[in-house]
Design a protein around this motif. Sequence first.
Motif, short mmCIF file in Angstrom:
data_model
loop_
_atom_site.label_atom_id
_atom_site.label_comp_id
_atom_site.label_asym_id
_atom_site.label_seq_id
_atom_site.Cartn_x
_atom_site.Cartn_y
_atom_site.Cartn_z
N PHE A 80 0.86 -1.18 0.00
CA PHE A 80 0.00 0.00 0.00
C PHE A 80 0.90 1.24 0.00
O PHE A 80 1.65 1.46 0.95
N ASP A 81 0.80 2.02 -1.05
CA ASP A 81 1.67 3.19 -1.18
C ASP A 81 1.36 4.24 -0.11
O ASP A 81 0.20 4.45 0.27
N LEU A 82 2.42 4.92 0.33
CA LEU A 82 2.27 5.92 1.39
C LEU A 82 1.44 7.12 0.98
O LEU A 82 0.88 7.81 1.84
N MET A 83 1.34 7.38 -0.31
CA MET A 83 0.66 8.61 -0.75
C MET A 83 -0.84 8.60 -0.45
O MET A 83 -1.50 9.64 -0.51
N TYR A 84 -1.41 7.44 -0.12
CA TYR A 84 -2.83 7.36 0.21
C TYR A 84 -3.11 7.58 1.69
O TYR A 84 -4.24 7.41 2.14
N PHE A 85 -2.07 7.95 2.43
CA PHE A 85 -2.21 8.18 3.86
C PHE A 85 -1.68 9.57 4.21
O PHE A 85 -0.80 10.09 3.52
N PRO A 86 -2.19 10.22 5.26
CA PRO A 86 -3.26 9.73 6.15
C PRO A 86 -4.65 10.01 5.60
O PRO A 86 -4.83 10.80 4.68
N PHE A 87 -5.64 9.38 6.22
CA PHE A 87 -7.05 9.62 5.91
C PHE A 87 -7.56 10.65 6.90
O PHE A 87 -7.33 10.54 8.09
N TYR A 88 -8.26 11.68 6.39
CA TYR A 88 -8.66 12.81 7.23
C TYR A 88 -10.11 12.76 7.70
O TYR A 88 -10.60 13.72 8.28
N GLY A 89 -10.81 11.67 7.44
CA GLY A 89 -12.20 11.57 7.90
C GLY A 89 -13.17 11.81 6.76
O GLY A 89 -12.91 12.59 5.84
N LYS A 90 -14.32 11.15 6.82
CA LYS A 90 -15.27 11.17 5.71
C LYS A 90 -15.95 12.52 5.51
O LYS A 90 -16.46 12.80 4.43
N LEU A 91 -15.96 13.39 6.55
CA LEU A 91 -16.62 14.69 6.39
C LEU A 91 -15.80 15.65 5.54
O LEU A 91 -16.36 16.49 4.83
N THR A 92 -14.49 15.55 5.61
CA THR A 92 -13.63 16.45 4.83
C THR A 92 -12.91 15.74 3.68
O THR A 92 -12.59 16.37 2.67
#
Length: 280
Positions: free
Chosen positions: A215-227
């Motif tokens: 899993f590539d690092l560029m897809y992290f971090p996740f900031y939450g579904k609202l934003t």
Amino acid sequence: MEQRRTWEDWMKDLKHYIWNPEKKEVLGRDAKSWCLILLFYFVLYAFLTGMFALCIYGLLSTISPYVPTYRDRVFPPGVSIRPHVSGFHYSFTPSEESTWSAYSENLQKFLEAYDDEKQIENNIVCTPGHYFIQEREEHEEKKACQFRRSMLQNCSGIDDPSFGFSKGKPCFILKMNRIVGFKAGSGTPITVTCDTPKANHTLIGDVHFYPVHYFDLMYFPFYGKLTHVNYTSPLVAIHFTEVTRNTDITIQCKINGQDIINDHKTDRFLGRIVFTMNIR
């Protein structure tokens, strides 16, 4: 001897209790008494309602709707697999479409959000190998990196809508559960491995991963579904091309990396997924 009361006497007393015309009382209370008791309960419940509303307001004023307040005890991510079936037992005959059509339909539906057109329209191209850190206000909308369906190559379902099931070479898709603010691998990509923990590895032969085995690092971090409204989780497709036929094979796929737990004794989905496959 006291005279025995009849039902008629009981009913007469009940009617008299409900409404006493001499004293003008209802259920033993006159108009003033009823007004006072109703006023008391109105004030009491109004006070309790106000206290409850004040507590809720105080609680909500200290909680952010965008990110959890406390994240220090969040477990490392679990993993899920597609197609999803009850019991995680996949049994099918390549020459009989009815035995695997539900699997391919499940994958087609799951990958709709990853269609190339949608990803190009909504998301941006990011730099591989680096976290996508967005220094914005907590409430501001965040951008998301593209993960196009075509990146899954032989397991994209574009050229082969059966995802290999019709050829006895099935594809499965692995996805990590989302955790707000989680930086996967602490700077090192999280890799994926698949093996047969209770059997000879030759039963599954060579395993191919798309687009890569991590899993590539560029897809992290996740900031939450609202934003992070257009965020789509990164995927790793697993392609089995040399599986031994007519045998129940237990396969375990794990994610490996720093801050990852994949050997928990009681949680079989924490950092791993175990499923059984039988190609007849």
